[in-house]
Write a protein that holds these residues in place. Structure first.
Motif, PDB file in Angstrom:
ATOM      1  N   GLY A   1       0.939   5.211  -4.129  1.00 25.41           N
ATOM      2  CA  GLY A   1       0.376   4.447  -5.158  1.00 25.41           C
ATOM      3  C   GLY A   1       0.576   3.045  -5.193  1.00 25.41           C
ATOM      4  N   GLU A   2       1.200   2.421  -3.802  1.00 25.49           N
ATOM      5  CA  GLU A   2       1.629   1.212  -3.148  1.00 25.49           C
ATOM      6  C   GLU A   2       0.352   0.082  -2.834  1.00 25.49           C
ATOM      7  N   SER A   3      -0.708   0.805  -2.334  1.00 27.90           N
ATOM      8  CA  SER A   3      -1.764   0.202  -1.712  1.00 27.90           C
ATOM      9  C   SER A   3      -2.266  -1.225  -2.392  1.00 27.90           C
TER      10      SER A   3
ATOM     11  N   VAL B   1      -4.581  -3.182   7.391  1.00 26.15           N
ATOM     12  CA  VAL B   1      -5.197  -3.453   8.505  1.00 26.15           C
ATOM     13  C   VAL B   1      -6.617  -2.555   8.431  1.00 26.15           C
ATOM     14  N   LEU B   2      -6.541  -1.391   7.872  1.00 21.67           N
ATOM     15  CA  LEU B   2      -7.518  -0.533   7.772  1.00 21.67           C
ATOM     16  C   LEU B   2      -8.460  -0.960   6.713  1.00 21.67           C
ATOM     17  N   GLU B   3      -7.828  -1.155   5.783  1.00 25.77           N
ATOM     18  CA  GLU B   3      -8.564  -1.726   4.476  1.00 25.77           C
ATOM     19  C   GLU B   3      -9.353  -3.063   5.068  1.00 25.77           C
ATOM     20  N   GLY B   4      -8.821  -4.141   5.554  1.00 25.32           N
ATOM     21  CA  GLY B   4      -9.399  -5.170   5.881  1.00 25.32           C
ATOM     22  C   GLY B   4     -10.367  -5.105   6.900  1.00 25.32           C
ATOM     23  N   ILE B   5     -10.544  -4.108   7.674  1.00 26.98           N
ATOM     24  CA  ILE B   5     -11.418  -4.056   8.547  1.00 26.98           C
ATOM     25  C   ILE B   5     -12.882  -3.305   7.890  1.00 26.98           C
ATOM     26  N   ALA B   6     -12.396  -2.571   6.859  1.00 24.34           N
ATOM     27  CA  ALA B   6     -13.353  -1.765   6.093  1.00 24.34           C
ATOM     28  C   ALA B   6     -14.018  -3.014   5.223  1.00 24.34           C
ATOM     29  N   PHE B   7     -13.236  -3.795   4.732  1.00 23.20           N
ATOM     30  CA  PHE B   7     -13.857  -4.877   4.039  1.00 23.20           C
ATOM     31  C   PHE B   7     -14.773  -5.817   4.707  1.00 23.20           C
ATOM     32  N   SER B   8     -14.453  -6.098   6.152  1.00 24.38           N
ATOM     33  CA  SER B   8     -15.156  -6.728   7.071  1.00 24.38           C
ATOM     34  C   SER B   8     -16.538  -6.095   7.414  1.00 24.38           C
TER      35      SER B   8
ATOM     36  N   ALA C   1     -13.004   1.719  -7.636  1.00 28.44           N
ATOM     37  CA  ALA C   1     -12.997   0.530  -8.501  1.00 28.44           C
ATOM     38  C   ALA C   1     -11.901  -0.320  -8.260  1.00 28.44           C
ATOM     39  N   ALA C   2     -10.519  -0.063  -7.862  1.00 32.05           N
ATOM     40  CA  ALA C   2      -9.681  -0.897  -7.523  1.00 32.05           C
ATOM     41  C   ALA C   2      -9.997  -1.602  -6.407  1.00 32.05           C
ATOM     42  N   LEU C   3     -10.275  -0.921  -5.501  1.00 33.27           N
ATOM     43  CA  LEU C   3     -10.651  -1.531  -4.212  1.00 33.27           C
ATOM     44  C   LEU C   3     -11.926  -2.635  -4.277  1.00 33.27           C
ATOM     45  N   THR C   4     -12.885  -2.523  -4.997  1.00 32.80           N
ATOM     46  CA  THR C   4     -14.036  -3.382  -5.390  1.00 32.80           C
ATOM     47  C   THR C   4     -13.366  -4.909  -5.990  1.00 32.80           C
ATOM     48  N   ASP C   5     -12.128  -4.811  -6.742  1.00 37.42           N
ATOM     49  CA  ASP C   5     -11.551  -5.767  -7.345  1.00 37.42           C
ATOM     50  C   ASP C   5     -10.795  -6.827  -6.228  1.00 37.42           C
ATOM     51  N   ARG C   6     -10.099  -5.795  -5.049  1.00 36.15           N
ATOM     52  CA  ARG C   6      -9.380  -6.458  -3.972  1.00 36.15           C
ATOM     53  C   ARG C   6     -10.376  -6.988  -3.017  1.00 36.15           C
ATOM     54  N   TYR C   7     -11.631  -6.514  -2.709  1.00 39.31           N
ATOM     55  CA  TYR C   7     -12.634  -6.752  -1.895  1.00 39.31           C
ATOM     56  C   TYR C   7     -13.098  -8.061  -2.343  1.00 39.31           C
ATOM     57  N   ARG C   8     -13.234  -8.552  -3.686  1.00 38.94           N
ATOM     58  CA  ARG C   8     -13.704  -9.703  -4.171  1.00 38.94           C
ATOM     59  C   ARG C   8     -12.347 -10.821  -4.136  1.00 38.94           C
ATOM     60  N   GLN C   9     -11.349 -10.359  -4.035  1.00 39.99           N
ATOM     61  CA  GLN C   9     -10.186 -11.409  -3.878  1.00 39.99           C
ATOM     62  C   GLN C   9     -10.155 -11.576  -2.202  1.00 39.99           C
TER      63      GLN C   9
ATOM     64  N   LEU D   1     -11.532   6.897   7.386  1.00 48.84           N
ATOM     65  CA  LEU D   1     -12.740   7.271   6.982  1.00 48.84           C
ATOM     66  C   LEU D   1     -12.969   7.388   5.261  1.00 48.84           C
ATOM     67  N   GLY D   2     -11.542   7.674   4.771  1.00 50.08           N
ATOM     68  CA  GLY D   2     -11.302   7.815   3.262  1.00 50.08           C
ATOM     69  C   GLY D   2     -11.501   6.347   2.816  1.00 50.08           C
ATOM     70  N   ILE D   3     -10.693   5.536   3.561  1.00 47.51           N
ATOM     71  CA  ILE D   3     -10.713   4.152   3.100  1.00 47.51           C
ATOM     72  C   ILE D   3     -11.944   3.351   2.897  1.00 47.51           C
ATOM     73  N   ILE D   4     -12.636   3.834   4.177  1.00 51.08           N
ATOM     74  CA  ILE D   4     -14.292   3.230   4.241  1.00 51.08           C
ATOM     75  C   ILE D   4     -14.990   3.866   2.826  1.00 51.08           C
ATOM     76  N   ALA D   5     -14.989   5.106   2.857  1.00 55.26           N
ATOM     77  CA  ALA D   5     -15.519   5.615   1.571  1.00 55.26           C
ATOM     78  C   ALA D   5     -15.323   5.031   0.373  1.00 55.26           C
ATOM     79  N   ASP D   6     -14.183   4.686   0.077  1.00 56.17           N
ATOM     80  CA  ASP D   6     -13.747   4.219  -1.107  1.00 56.17           C
ATOM     81  C   ASP D   6     -14.184   2.790  -1.249  1.00 56.17           C
TER      82      ASP D   6
END
Length: 347
Positions: free
Chosen positions: A217-219, A249-256, A335-343, A286-291
């Protein structure tokens, strides 16, 4: 000069826009201006696949999918582009015969490349197109390649482009068209980042660290990673533990990828995504991209070789659905990743 003479309507004829120096057209223009003698005699312009096909006994042939990427062919006209040929001061004869992508042509002579001459040659287009065909893509599919670069590809049906200013387009098998968008920083950024965090760790160990950050739960506390800043000390917003750095890293490339799809393709609701390339082997990713995309994500089972074979024998892989089971989006994490994506987009 190409921009001045052809630039205002270039994208209606060529897969690329605007004209860039790497195009076949620009290289031909340079030769015409600096070494015009090269066109004398029996000179021809060939693609690498066309050269190999010719050595195998095929004719002087180029398929329209590859031709559309050079700037001398017109997608709008379906032929070599008179305005581009005139600009270079050459004739269509120099460019050779055109066939549709996926066409199979009987061999016309003896092979000078291998001992056995094939009976026919299939012209399969560029690697992304034949890979999409091998994975059974249709108008409902968004294909993402997690290779050295990050590539998004979709079939657009029988209505020609151009579709968006920042995307590429061209002929697809069956009289259809494709659209493609790309970023240089895909697994290239992943490999660089992995060497910074865990230089001797395997891809499996790197994934395990990222998954651990999710499980603990630290992501949400991870730094932001921006792939376009690879090789710079500002690639991460701040330092953190190895597992949070790996996850970022995995999250940042998914955001890109999400920003690419929104900015270039104009997606508001992302459809189901099919993923191929080296990065597709990571179920964690793949799970991170799905989220991040808030949609199901599958790993494709086909490749360019399967696509070329399917074209050669006249099989449509879309009927077989060569995909693995989908990884579903998790509502809370999405939902949490949508907020992080906007930041992340503000950085």
């Amino acid at each position: 000069m190409v921009r001045r003479e052809l630039g205002s309507y270039f994208h209606a004829h060529c897969s690329f826009s605007p004209p860039v120096a790497q195009l076949q057209l620009c290289k031909m223009l340079w030769l015409s201006r600096h070494k015009p003698a090269v066109w004398e005699g029996d000179a021809h312009v060939v693609t690498l696949p066309g050269f190999l096909a010719g050595r195998l006994g095929g004719g002087f042939v180029t398929d329209r999918n590859l031709a559309a990427m050079g700037g001398v062919y017109s997608i709008a006209l379906g032929s070599w582009w008179p305005a581009a040929l005139s600009l270079c001061g050459v004739s269509a004869w120099i460019m050779g015969e055109l066939v549709d992508v996926g066409a199979t042509i009987p061999v016309r002579g003896k092979s000078r490349l291998v001992d056995v001459t094939p009976e026919s040659i299939t012209y399969a287009g560029n690697d992304q197109t034949v890979g999409a065909y091998g994975n059974g893509c249709d108008e409902t599919t968004l294909l993402v390649t997690l290779g050295t670069a990050l590539v998004a590809y979709r079939v657009r049906g029988d209505v020609p482009g151009p579709y968006h200013e920042g995307s590429f387009w061209g002929p697809y098998p069956g009289g259809r068209y494709y659209e493609l968008a790309t970023l240089d920083e895909g697994c290239l950024a992943l490999e660089w980042a992995r060497k910074q965090i865990l230089p001797h760790a395997s891809a499996t160990a790197f994934d395990a660290l990222a998954q651990d950050a999710i499980d603990q739960g630290e992501s949400c506390n991870a730094p932001f990673f921006r792939p376009q800043r690879l090789r710079h000390d500002t690639a991460w917003s701040h330092g953190a533990t190895p597992r949070l750095m790996a996850y970022s890293v995995l999250e940042g490339i998914a955001f890109s990828l999400r920003r690419l799809l929104e900015d270039v393709f104009g997606f508001e609701q992302i459809p189901t995504i099919k993923v191929i390339g080296g990065g597709s082997r990571s179920r964690v990713w793949l799970g991170i991209i799905a989220d991040v995309m808030h949609c199901p994500v599958c790993r494709g089972a086909g490749d360019a070789l399967l696509g070329a074979a399917a074209l050669a024998i006249g099989v449509d892989p879309s009927a077989s659905e060569p995909w693995t089971a989908a990884v579903q989006s998790h509502e809370g994490r999405a939902a949490a990743l949508t907020d992080r994506y906007r930041q992340w987009c503000l950085g």
